[in-house]
Design a protein around this motif. Structure first.
Motif, PDB file in Angstrom:
ATOM      1  N   THR A 147      -7.083 -28.033   6.205  1.00 49.73           N
ATOM      2  CA  THR A 147      -8.050 -27.337   7.039  1.00 49.73           C
ATOM      3  C   THR A 147      -7.696 -25.861   7.091  1.00 49.73           C
ATOM      4  O   THR A 147      -6.513 -25.502   7.180  1.00 49.73           O
ATOM      5  CB  THR A 147      -8.052 -27.911   8.474  1.00 49.73           C
ATOM      6  N   VAL A 148      -8.716 -25.027   7.046  1.00 45.80           N
ATOM      7  CA  VAL A 148      -8.486 -23.585   7.173  1.00 45.80           C
ATOM      8  C   VAL A 148      -7.984 -23.282   8.580  1.00 45.80           C
ATOM      9  O   VAL A 148      -8.629 -23.653   9.573  1.00 45.80           O
ATOM     10  CB  VAL A 148      -9.773 -22.797   6.880  1.00 45.80           C
ATOM     11  N   HIS A 149      -6.816 -22.623   8.653  1.00 49.19           N
ATOM     12  CA  HIS A 149      -6.302 -22.195   9.956  1.00 49.19           C
ATOM     13  C   HIS A 149      -6.874 -20.828  10.310  1.00 49.19           C
ATOM     14  O   HIS A 149      -7.463 -20.661  11.370  1.00 49.19           O
ATOM     15  CB  HIS A 149      -4.775 -22.141   9.920  1.00 49.19           C
ATOM     16  N   ASP A 150      -6.695 -19.872   9.404  1.00 48.52           N
ATOM     17  CA  ASP A 150      -7.256 -18.535   9.625  1.00 48.52           C
ATOM     18  C   ASP A 150      -6.912 -17.655   8.433  1.00 48.52           C
ATOM     19  O   ASP A 150      -6.114 -18.030   7.560  1.00 48.52           O
ATOM     20  CB  ASP A 150      -6.722 -17.909  10.913  1.00 48.52           C
ATOM     21  N   VAL A 151      -7.516 -16.476   8.433  1.00 51.27           N
ATOM     22  CA  VAL A 151      -7.191 -15.458   7.431  1.00 51.27           C
ATOM     23  C   VAL A 151      -5.977 -14.682   7.919  1.00 51.27           C
ATOM     24  O   VAL A 151      -5.934 -14.239   9.075  1.00 51.27           O
ATOM     25  CB  VAL A 151      -8.385 -14.512   7.198  1.00 51.27           C
ATOM     26  N   LEU A 152      -4.980 -14.521   7.060  1.00 55.32           N
ATOM     27  CA  LEU A 152      -3.750 -13.841   7.433  1.00 55.32           C
ATOM     28  C   LEU A 152      -3.790 -12.379   6.999  1.00 55.32           C
ATOM     29  O   LEU A 152      -4.479 -12.024   6.042  1.00 55.32           O
ATOM     30  CB  LEU A 152      -2.543 -14.537   6.780  1.00 55.32           C
ATOM     31  N   PRO A 153      -3.062 -11.531   7.688  1.00 53.22           N
ATOM     32  CA  PRO A 153      -2.964 -10.137   7.237  1.00 53.22           C
ATOM     33  C   PRO A 153      -2.144 -10.056   5.959  1.00 53.22           C
ATOM     34  O   PRO A 153      -1.346 -10.939   5.657  1.00 53.22           O
ATOM     35  CB  PRO A 153      -2.254  -9.442   8.407  1.00 53.22           C
ATOM     36  N   GLY A 154      -2.347  -8.984   5.224  1.00 54.47           N
ATOM     37  CA  GLY A 154      -1.575  -8.785   3.997  1.00 54.47           C
ATOM     38  C   GLY A 154      -2.429  -8.800   2.756  1.00 54.47           C
ATOM     39  O   GLY A 154      -2.158  -9.567   1.824  1.00 54.47           O
ATOM     40  N   ALA A 155      -3.488  -7.987   2.722  1.00 50.90           N
ATOM     41  CA  ALA A 155      -4.353  -7.928   1.549  1.00 50.90           C
ATOM     42  C   ALA A 155      -3.591  -7.398   0.354  1.00 50.90           C
ATOM     43  O   ALA A 155      -2.724  -6.529   0.471  1.00 50.90           O
ATOM     44  CB  ALA A 155      -5.572  -7.046   1.834  1.00 50.90           C
ATOM     45  N   ASN A 156      -3.932  -7.929  -0.820  1.00 52.32           N
ATOM     46  CA  ASN A 156      -3.320  -7.500  -2.072  1.00 52.32           C
ATOM     47  C   ASN A 156      -4.232  -6.474  -2.737  1.00 52.32           C
ATOM     48  O   ASN A 156      -5.338  -6.796  -3.167  1.00 52.32           O
ATOM     49  CB  ASN A 156      -3.110  -8.710  -2.991  1.00 52.32           C
ATOM     50  N   SER A 157      -3.775  -5.247  -2.828  1.00 53.11           N
ATOM     51  CA  SER A 157      -4.598  -4.183  -3.401  1.00 53.11           C
ATOM     52  C   SER A 157      -4.695  -4.279  -4.912  1.00 53.11           C
ATOM     53  O   SER A 157      -5.566  -3.650  -5.522  1.00 53.11           O
ATOM     54  CB  SER A 157      -4.033  -2.813  -3.008  1.00 53.11           C
ATOM     55  N   ALA A 158      -3.828  -5.064  -5.533  1.00 59.88           N
ATOM     56  CA  ALA A 158      -3.844  -5.178  -6.994  1.00 59.88           C
ATOM     57  C   ALA A 158      -5.019  -6.017  -7.481  1.00 59.88           C
ATOM     58  O   ALA A 158      -5.677  -5.674  -8.467  1.00 59.88           O
ATOM     59  CB  ALA A 158      -2.531  -5.763  -7.496  1.00 59.88           C
ATOM     60  N   ASP A 159      -5.287  -7.134  -6.793  1.00 55.94           N
ATOM     61  CA  ASP A 159      -6.387  -8.005  -7.224  1.00 55.94           C
ATOM     62  C   ASP A 159      -7.430  -8.215  -6.138  1.00 55.94           C
ATOM     63  O   ASP A 159      -8.320  -9.050  -6.290  1.00 55.94           O
ATOM     64  CB  ASP A 159      -5.846  -9.366  -7.679  1.00 55.94           C
ATOM     65  N   PHE A 160      -7.324  -7.457  -5.033  1.00 57.16           N
ATOM     66  CA  PHE A 160      -8.319  -7.490  -3.957  1.00 57.16           C
ATOM     67  C   PHE A 160      -8.491  -8.909  -3.400  1.00 57.16           C
ATOM     68  O   PHE A 160      -9.608  -9.406  -3.241  1.00 57.16           O
ATOM     69  CB  PHE A 160      -9.665  -6.945  -4.424  1.00 57.16           C
ATOM     70  N   THR A 161      -7.383  -9.541  -3.089  1.00 62.72           N
ATOM     71  CA  THR A 161      -7.401 -10.855  -2.459  1.00 62.72           C
ATOM     72  C   THR A 161      -6.685 -10.778  -1.114  1.00 62.72           C
ATOM     73  O   THR A 161      -5.906  -9.857  -0.851  1.00 62.72           O
ATOM     74  CB  THR A 161      -6.715 -11.919  -3.330  1.00 62.72           C
ATOM     75  N   VAL A 162      -6.956 -11.771  -0.274  1.00 66.76           N
ATOM     76  CA  VAL A 162      -6.367 -11.862   1.057  1.00 66.76           C
ATOM     77  C   VAL A 162      -5.849 -13.293   1.236  1.00 66.76           C
ATOM     78  O   VAL A 162      -6.530 -14.250   0.858  1.00 66.76           O
ATOM     79  CB  VAL A 162      -7.395 -11.514   2.155  1.00 66.76           C
TER      80      VAL A 162
END
Length: 325
Positions: free
Chosen positions: A206-221
């Motif tokens: 189950t999805v808990h939540d979106v975490l901080p820490g975006a990756n600027s190299a491939d634009f993923t979170v």
């Protein structure tokens, strides 16, 4: 001469009878066109699931430190990095510094004894030190996996010094790297299937939540997925792929993707349906696209309706067709 003339007259009359009059011939009926062979499939009613996928890995959110209860020597260490442990399991042994000093002093007395009396004193001191030996076991605080160790067997450690780090099995989750463009569709509580390396089937979560820490190299979170149904302690750093269900469409009528013909100039989409052995073109509006097929939202398409999936390019409206599965 009399015989020749009748013969000539008979020949002329015979030749006239042999040539039929074109105007007297009855008109021939037009031949019916041959049916065009096409492949067809039927529209189905099903439940469609729109999913967002993302690669990721297992990780532990909580880590427990195993520390020395007092100053002393780490005389035993029975685990290595990556070992799985259960709560309360013995991981090693530590001997207090005072006890170690008493034992060392007694051994020195025996080794340096010059007389029988001195040797006897040393043996008494050794027996006393062994009876008063302070030895403490080091145990696992939780079920989990040994992540790292900060001391080795035979090392002297001080009080409260870190010896081992254990990843708490109850805190192991899957961190999926989701494209930033898909984050608006991610919500806590959404159902997830995770395909992990070494597992025969998908692991549910189950999805808990979106975490901080975006990756600027491939634009993923990173998106935290709480796993359930795993047997034992899952390995850390295990790679896999998460399939997050972001939308569900029950009772959708779908057709195979091959049935759709798109007009790049107008942007419209058409399909050819088969009724009474003839092909008819209709403009359609499409919805979700998933593994079973593409949803047709308008006009209403009855389940079981035959649609052309091969041979429809250049097919005239109303053409007779020979449907093949």
């Amino acid at each position: 001469m009399r015989r020749i003339f009748p013969l000539l007259l008979a020949a002329v009359l015979s030749s006239c009878r042999a040539k039929p009059d074109p105007a007297a011939e009855p008109p021939t009926s037009a031949k019916s066109p041959e049916a065009i062979p096409v492949r067809v499939a039927t529209a189905l009613r099903t439940t469609l699931y729109e999913v967002v996928t993302g690669p990721g890995r297992t990780a532990a959110l909580a880590q427990q430190k195993v520390r020395a209860p007092f100053s002393g020597t780490l005389t035993e260490l029975a685990v290595a990095d990556g070992d799985r442990v259960v709560r309360g399991a013995a991981l090693g042994t530590i001997v207090s510094r005072d006890s170690e000093a008493a034992l060392s002093g007694a051994h020195d007395m025996i080794r340096e004894a010059k007389t029988a009396s001195e040797k006897l004193d040393g043996e008494r001191a050794l027996a006393l030190a062994e009876r008063a030996l302070v030895r403490a076991p080091i145990t696992a605080p939780v079920d989990g996996t040994i992540l790292s160790h900060a001391a080795a067997r035979g090392d002297r450690v001080s009080e409260d010094q870190e010896i081992l780090t254990v990843a708490d099995a109850s805190s192991i989750v899957f961190l999926a790297d989701v494209a930033q463009s898909d984050l608006t569709r991610i919500r806590p509580g959404q159902s997830v299937e995770v395909s992990l390396a070494g597992h025969s089937g998908p692991v549910r979560g189950t999805v808990h939540d979106v975490l901080p820490g975006a990756n600027s190299a491939d634009f993923t979170v990173p998106v935290r997925v709480d796993l359930r149904g795993l047997q034992g302690v899952p390995p850390l750093g295990l790679f896999g792929t998460a399939r997050i269900t972001v939308r569900e469409r029950p009772n959708a009528v779908v057709v195979p993707e091959a049935a759709l013909i798109r007009d790049d100039l107008t942007g419209s989409t058409r399909i050819a349906i088969v009724q009474d052995g003839r092909a008819h073109w209709i403009d359609v509006t499409v919805g979700l696209r998933a593994t079973p097929g593409t949803e047709i939202t308008a006009p209403p398409l009855p389940p079981g309706q035959a649609v052309v999936i091969s041979g429809q390019v250049g097919l005239p409206e109303g053409a007779a067709v020979a449907a093949q599965p």
